[in-house]
Write a protein that holds these residues in place. Structure first.
Motif, PDB file in Angstrom:
ATOM      1  N   VAL A 172      -0.024 -27.839  -7.600  1.00  0.00           N
ATOM      2  CA  VAL A 172       0.306 -26.417  -7.574  1.00  0.00           C
ATOM      3  C   VAL A 172       1.000 -26.107  -6.259  1.00  0.00           C
ATOM      4  N   GLU A 173       2.222 -25.605  -6.348  1.00  0.00           N
ATOM      5  CA  GLU A 173       2.966 -25.163  -5.166  1.00  0.00           C
ATOM      6  C   GLU A 173       2.702 -23.680  -4.991  1.00  0.00           C
ATOM      7  N   VAL A 174       1.934 -23.339  -3.983  1.00  0.00           N
ATOM      8  CA  VAL A 174       1.466 -21.964  -3.801  1.00  0.00           C
ATOM      9  C   VAL A 174       2.604 -21.047  -3.367  1.00  0.00           C
ATOM     10  N   GLU A 175       2.716 -19.908  -4.064  1.00  0.00           N
ATOM     11  CA  GLU A 175       3.752 -18.926  -3.737  1.00  0.00           C
ATOM     12  C   GLU A 175       3.165 -17.620  -3.210  1.00  0.00           C
ATOM     13  N   THR A 176       1.954 -17.281  -3.644  1.00  0.00           N
ATOM     14  CA  THR A 176       1.299 -16.079  -3.136  1.00  0.00           C
ATOM     15  C   THR A 176      -0.173 -16.382  -2.866  1.00  0.00           C
ATOM     16  N   ILE A 177      -0.697 -15.753  -1.840  1.00  0.00           N
ATOM     17  CA  ILE A 177      -2.111 -15.847  -1.488  1.00  0.00           C
ATOM     18  C   ILE A 177      -2.628 -14.432  -1.279  1.00  0.00           C
ATOM     19  N   GLU A 178      -3.664 -14.083  -2.006  1.00  0.00           N
ATOM     20  CA  GLU A 178      -4.311 -12.800  -1.758  1.00  0.00           C
ATOM     21  C   GLU A 178      -5.684 -13.079  -1.168  1.00  0.00           C
ATOM     22  N   TRP A 179      -5.905 -12.540   0.023  1.00  0.00           N
ATOM     23  CA  TRP A 179      -7.114 -12.773   0.812  1.00  0.00           C
ATOM     24  C   TRP A 179      -7.926 -11.494   0.840  1.00  0.00           C
ATOM     25  N   LEU A 180      -9.177 -11.593   0.449  1.00  0.00           N
ATOM     26  CA  LEU A 180     -10.047 -10.412   0.410  1.00  0.00           C
ATOM     27  C   LEU A 180     -11.346 -10.725   1.123  1.00  0.00           C
ATOM     28  N   TYR A 181     -11.634  -9.963   2.181  1.00  0.00           N
ATOM     29  CA  TYR A 181     -12.875 -10.105   2.934  1.00  0.00           C
ATOM     30  C   TYR A 181     -13.823  -9.005   2.470  1.00  0.00           C
ATOM     31  N   LEU A 182     -15.017  -9.404   2.069  1.00  0.00           N
ATOM     32  CA  LEU A 182     -15.975  -8.454   1.515  1.00  0.00           C
ATOM     33  C   LEU A 182     -17.194  -8.349   2.425  1.00  0.00           C
ATOM     34  N   ALA A 183     -17.458  -7.135   2.942  1.00  0.00           N
ATOM     35  CA  ALA A 183     -18.631  -6.927   3.788  1.00  0.00           C
ATOM     36  C   ALA A 183     -18.943  -5.441   3.835  1.00  0.00           C
ATOM     37  N   ARG A 188     -11.523  -5.994   3.956  1.00  0.00           N
ATOM     38  CA  ARG A 188     -10.133  -6.194   4.351  1.00  0.00           C
ATOM     39  C   ARG A 188      -9.427  -6.955   3.226  1.00  0.00           C
ATOM     40  N   ARG A 189      -8.177  -6.594   2.979  1.00  0.00           N
ATOM     41  CA  ARG A 189      -7.420  -7.251   1.917  1.00  0.00           C
ATOM     42  C   ARG A 189      -5.970  -7.399   2.352  1.00  0.00           C
ATOM     43  N   ALA A 190      -5.420  -8.571   2.115  1.00  0.00           N
ATOM     44  CA  ALA A 190      -4.035  -8.830   2.476  1.00  0.00           C
ATOM     45  C   ALA A 190      -3.391  -9.727   1.425  1.00  0.00           C
ATOM     46  N   ARG A 191      -2.084  -9.578   1.283  1.00  0.00           N
ATOM     47  CA  ARG A 191      -1.342 -10.441   0.359  1.00  0.00           C
ATOM     48  C   ARG A 191      -0.194 -11.092   1.119  1.00  0.00           C
ATOM     49  N   PHE A 192      -0.045 -12.400   0.868  1.00  0.00           N
ATOM     50  CA  PHE A 192       1.006 -13.175   1.522  1.00  0.00           C
ATOM     51  C   PHE A 192       1.925 -13.776   0.456  1.00  0.00           C
ATOM     52  N   HIS A 193       3.218 -13.679   0.698  1.00  0.00           N
ATOM     53  CA  HIS A 193       4.211 -14.219  -0.234  1.00  0.00           C
ATOM     54  C   HIS A 193       5.130 -15.171   0.508  1.00  0.00           C
ATOM     55  N   TRP A 194       5.405 -16.320  -0.107  1.00  0.00           N
ATOM     56  CA  TRP A 194       6.294 -17.296   0.517  1.00  0.00           C
ATOM     57  C   TRP A 194       7.738 -16.878   0.298  1.00  0.00           C
ATOM     58  N   ASN A 195       8.441 -16.635   1.394  1.00  0.00           N
ATOM     59  CA  ASN A 195       9.864 -16.290   1.360  1.00  0.00           C
ATOM     60  C   ASN A 195      10.648 -17.583   1.512  1.00  0.00           C
ATOM     61  N   ARG A 200       9.258 -18.926   5.310  1.00  0.00           N
ATOM     62  CA  ARG A 200       8.093 -18.426   6.033  1.00  0.00           C
ATOM     63  C   ARG A 200       7.230 -17.583   5.099  1.00  0.00           C
ATOM     64  N   TRP A 201       5.972 -17.421   5.521  1.00  0.00           N
ATOM     65  CA  TRP A 201       5.066 -16.529   4.818  1.00  0.00           C
ATOM     66  C   TRP A 201       5.267 -15.100   5.336  1.00  0.00           C
ATOM     67  N   GLU A 202       5.241 -14.147   4.427  1.00  0.00           N
ATOM     68  CA  GLU A 202       5.312 -12.745   4.778  1.00  0.00           C
ATOM     69  C   GLU A 202       4.083 -12.048   4.227  1.00  0.00           C
ATOM     70  N   GLY A 203       3.392 -11.281   5.081  1.00  0.00           N
ATOM     71  CA  GLY A 203       2.134 -10.670   4.674  1.00  0.00           C
ATOM     72  C   GLY A 203       2.164  -9.167   4.757  1.00  0.00           C
ATOM     73  N   ILE A 204       1.280  -8.564   4.011  1.00  0.00           N
ATOM     74  CA  ILE A 204       1.124  -7.112   4.005  1.00  0.00           C
ATOM     75  C   ILE A 204      -0.325  -6.775   3.768  1.00  0.00           C
ATOM     76  N   TRP A 205      -0.822  -5.724   4.441  1.00  0.00           N
ATOM     77  CA  TRP A 205      -2.181  -5.268   4.194  1.00  0.00           C
ATOM     78  C   TRP A 205      -2.249  -4.478   2.908  1.00  0.00           C
ATOM     79  N   LEU A 206      -3.354  -4.593   2.200  1.00  0.00           N
ATOM     80  CA  LEU A 206      -3.605  -3.835   0.981  1.00  0.00           C
ATOM     81  C   LEU A 206      -4.920  -3.092   1.123  1.00  0.00           C
ATOM     82  N   VAL A 207      -5.070  -2.004   0.390  1.00  0.00           N
ATOM     83  CA  VAL A 207      -6.345  -1.329   0.343  1.00  0.00           C
ATOM     84  C   VAL A 207      -7.302  -2.193  -0.488  1.00  0.00           C
ATOM     85  N   PRO A 208      -8.485  -2.478   0.037  1.00  0.00           N
ATOM     86  CA  PRO A 208      -9.415  -3.352  -0.705  1.00  0.00           C
ATOM     87  C   PRO A 208      -9.798  -2.757  -2.066  1.00  0.00           C
TER      88      PRO A 208
END
Length: 208
Positions: A172-183, A188-195, A200-208
């Motif tokens: 699997v060649e990863v193109e997007t990663i969504e990271w969610l920290y639960l506490a 905290r939630r962020a999404r990263f997309h491979w440009n 390079r990876w480009e990230g943006i914060w998201l509302v959890p």
């Protein structure tokens, strides 16, 4: 955005991405890690979702590749084909992190990567590819699919050798990663997309 004053990665996109890859690498290396067995989802020919737990065998951050072992006769192989989209999901309760990944997948049954993966597999792991009939085949009674001579015992290299023809790797060649920290103190939630154009990876914060 209100800062959570704790681990630096909670308020730093680059550190959040770094942590995601660290957790994935640890998941491949440590069979006790919760991320050692993520859910892998594909789409069937009928257009429905198909999910299964798979063992994460290797992670290469540089190439953005994840490796799983699979039976060449399994339904997921037909669903993936070459270059189909797949989705992965895993949760690490100690790290309080959920990872959702998506990317393009391919199956390789020959070549140096597949050969190396076969050699790295244990004899018990190689034994899985001796099942007859193929995984997912209807049968009249419960069965492991293994011959009685090798069921419940550690096989010899000679006994598992023929299983190589059924063995393949799912890459699997990863193109997007969504990271969610639960506490409770603040998610905290962020999404990263491979440009690909910018490499390079480009990230943006998201509302959890």
């Amino acid at each position: 955005m209100t800062e959570v004053k704790d681990d630096p990665f909670l308020n730093d996109l680059s550190l959040s991405l770094k942590q995601a890859w660290e957790l994935l690498r640890a998941g491949a290396a440590d069979r006790h890690s919760p991320l050692h067995t993520p859910v892998v989802a594909t789409v069937t020919g009928a257009g429905t979702a198909s999910q299964r737990i798979m063992v994460l065998r290797a992670v290469d951050q540089h190439s953005r590749r994840l490796r799983f072992n699979t039976d060449l006769r399994g339904s997921k192989v037909a669903e993936v084909g070459r270059g189909a989209s797949v989705s992965l999901l895993g949760y690490h309760p100690e790290a309080k992190v959920q990872l959702r990944l998506s990317g393009k997948a391919e199956v390789q049954s020959t070549g140096p990567d597949a050969d190396a993966a076969w050699e790295q597999a244990s004899l018990y792991g190689q034994r899985c590819y001796l099942a007859e009939p193929a995984p997912g085949s209807p049968v009249d009674a419960p069965t492991s699919g293994l011959a009685s001579a090798i069921e419940g015992v550690k096989p010899t290299p000679d006994q598992v050798r023929t299983g190589r023809t059924n063995f393949a790797i799912l890459l699997v060649e990863v193109e997007t990663i969504e990271w969610l920290y639960l506490a409770h103190r603040g998610h905290r939630r962020a999404r990263f997309h491979w440009n690909a154009a910018a490499v390079r990876w480009e990230g943006i914060w998201l509302v959890p």
